[in-house]
Design an enzyme around this catalytic site. Structure first.
Site, PDB file in Angstrom:
ATOM      1  N   CYS A  64       0.837  -1.210   0.000  1.00 52.16           N
ATOM      2  CA  CYS A  64       0.000   0.000   0.000  1.00 52.16           C
ATOM      3  C   CYS A  64       0.875   1.264   0.000  1.00 52.16           C
ATOM      4  CB  CYS A  64      -0.982  -0.033   1.172  1.00 52.16           C
ATOM      5  SG  CYS A  64      -2.355   1.119   0.948  1.00 52.16           S
ATOM      6  N   HIS A  66      -3.808  -5.078  -0.035  1.00 51.06           N
ATOM      7  CA  HIS A  66      -3.332  -5.605   1.242  1.00 51.06           C
ATOM      8  C   HIS A  66      -3.334  -7.136   1.238  1.00 51.06           C
ATOM      9  CE1 HIS A  66      -3.069  -1.844   3.517  1.00 51.06           C
ATOM     10  NE2 HIS A  66      -4.018  -1.440   2.699  1.00 51.06           N
ATOM     11  N   GLU A  77      -2.205  -9.044   3.379  1.00 47.78           N
ATOM     12  CA  GLU A  77      -2.469  -9.525   4.747  1.00 47.78           C
ATOM     13  C   GLU A  77      -3.961  -9.559   5.064  1.00 47.78           C
ATOM     14  OE1 GLU A  77      -1.397  -6.580   3.923  1.00 47.78           O
ATOM     15  OE2 GLU A  77      -2.115  -5.032   5.281  1.00 47.78           O
TER      16      GLU A  77
END
Lengths: 206, 269
Positions: free
Chosen positions: A84, A187, A189
């Site tokens: 990001c 993202h 994650e």
């Protein structure tokens, strides 16, 4: 067992914990740190990020020894992943709340998206269309969905560095890469299976 | 193309996952951390945790499941963030910026505010300026009273002077990133979303509206996408009572041509 050691760079960014949690759950040897010895000992370096370009760059410069980091990444070619804003600061300049100088590791500028009326930030699951294969994307389909949250995008200077694109009002670069340096606008994650796969691929580089 | 989202909502009361009916009756469904693991495996697009406790007592006495007793909602969030790798919104009892900061630092991606925004609408703007609009969800609880919709505060207990459309426009102007719109009348009713309410609000703002309240079958999700401009559909009870619920709901929508992520079952250790 392998000797891989991941260093997540700690500069006060909000989502460090999430990146740590997923890598920890994957059974990786992972540390959140900004200490030079951890950067030197790390086999893979991750720069997470949420927030504005300028503030992030300021915090990075304040908390991380950039000369050591650049030596490890640029000279020693350690695999590096920016997430990001961590991808955006790789650019030469960013234009969020004024003009700010970035790391300049991949040439380009970070500018506000022009969405043609669609609301910003661009939040949600969107597909990442692979333009160029890299080992980072092994096993992922050519049109995989990932989770995005951002309003600014990386405008590259060199098309060679574009790995994947995504559409939200305009086409923008969702993955860029140059040598051992990778940047993802989404993202991983927070992207469940696809995110885990991408992170595993990143860790199998080198 | 950006996908429409399917979002399970987990209601927590005193640390336990509960089912809710009419905002009044709550039935215990078990441990919130094991529940979120299931929802992760079924590939939910996001997850929303709402703390609806009236008092500050939290107690999950299930050490047999490998989770220690937790004394606060915030600790439960910390546990949840370790087992789920999707966007997580956390709401309930948020009164100031440090409440928000705490939840974000523990792994929440967004926070949801309701009563505090109604008490002080500038709180929305302050939160958006500090943490970004993308992480500020304003939750709106609406109730039909004498043929008119009214926004309710304090967990549905107090009337306000706002009608939902007017309030939605205000929260958008103050900088909210999303609206979670819940119908108190439909809560636990299983008769479908309040389409009239959803379409009125979703047509009056540009920010994404998340539909909540009333889903009793998969077709109710489709109805919201067909008849309103909501960006996401959420539900609580149906997701917790049906095996592989999220997967099956998504399969239904996907196979019927709706713009959702393809269904997936994930194996999580």
């Amino acid at each position: 067992m392998n000797s891989k050691k991941i260093c997540i760079l700690d500069y006060g960014s909000g989502n460090v914990r999430s990146v740590f949690n997923i890598l920890f759950a994957l059974g990786k040897d992972v540390i959140v740190s900004n200490r030079p010895e951890d950067i030197l000992a790390g086999s893979h370096i991750i720069l997470p990020g949420v927030g504005a370009f300028g503030t992030s760059m300021e915090k990075i410069k304040k908390t991380i020894h950039l000369d050591i980091l650049e030596n490890e990444i640029i000279r020693n070619k350690k695999p590096f992943l920016g997430i990001c804003v961590g991808m955006q600061v790789l650019a030469d300049r960013g234009f969020e709340f004024g003009e700010h100088v970035g790391l300049g590791w991949i040439h380009g500028e970070v500018k506000k998206m022009s969405t043609g009326g669609l609301p910003l930030p661009h939040i949600g699951w969107n597909n990442v269309s692979i333009a160029k294969q890299t080992p980072l994307l092994n096993g992922l389909s050519v049109d995989q969905d990932f989770y995005f949250v951002h309003s600014y995008v990386f405008k590259e200077e060199n098309n060679e560095n574009v790995i994947a694109k995504t559409e939200y009002g305009e086409q923008f670069n969702s993955i860029i890469s140059k040598d051992n340096i990778f940047g993802v606008q989404f993202h991983p994650e927070k992207s469940q299976k696809a995110g885990k796969l991408l992170l595993e691929n990143f860790l199998s580089l080198r | 193309m950006k996908k429409n989202r399917l979002i399970p909502v987990l209601l927590l009361k005193n640390g336990w996952l509960v089912q809710s009916k009419g905002f009044k009756r709550h039935q215990n469904l078990g441990n919130p951390v094991t529940a979120v693991k299931r929802l992760s495996e079924w590939a939910a697009d996001e997850i929303i945790y709402l703390d609806i406790s009236k008092e500050e007592t939290y107690d999950i006495r299930r050490e047999d499941q490998g989770y220690p007793n937790r004394s606060s909602f915030v600790e439960i969030i910390e546990d949840v963030a370790k087992v789920t790798f999707m966007p997580m919104t956390v709401g309930g009892k948020i009164q100031n910026l440090s409440d928000i900061e705490k939840r974000l630092s523990l792994g929440a991606d967004k926070i949801s505010i309701n009563t505090q925004a109604l008490d002080d609408r500038k709180f929305i703007a302050h939160a958006a300026r500090e943490f970004g609009s993308q992480c500020v969800v304003v939750s709106i609880d609406a109730k039909r009273i004498n043929d008119k919709y009214l926004v309710m505060s304090r967990g549905g207990q107090e009337k306000t002077s706002y009608d939902p459309v007017k309030w939605a426009k205000i929260v958008e102007a103050e900088g909210a990133g999303e609206i979670l719109l819940n119908s108190i009348d439909r809560d636990g009713a299983k008769t479908g979303y309040d389409i009239e309410l959803l379409s009125a609000v979703s047509e009056s703002v540009k920010i994404p509206v998340i539909a909540l309240g009333g889903v009793g079958e998969w077709g109710h999700f489709a109805e919201a996408f067909d008849k309103t401009k909501v960006d996401a559909v959420a539900a609580a009870n149906i997701f917790n009572y049906t095996d592989q619920s999220v997967y099956r709901a998504k399969t239904y929508l996907y196979e019927n041509g709706y713009n959702v992520r393809s269904p997936d079952l994930l194996i999580i250790k």
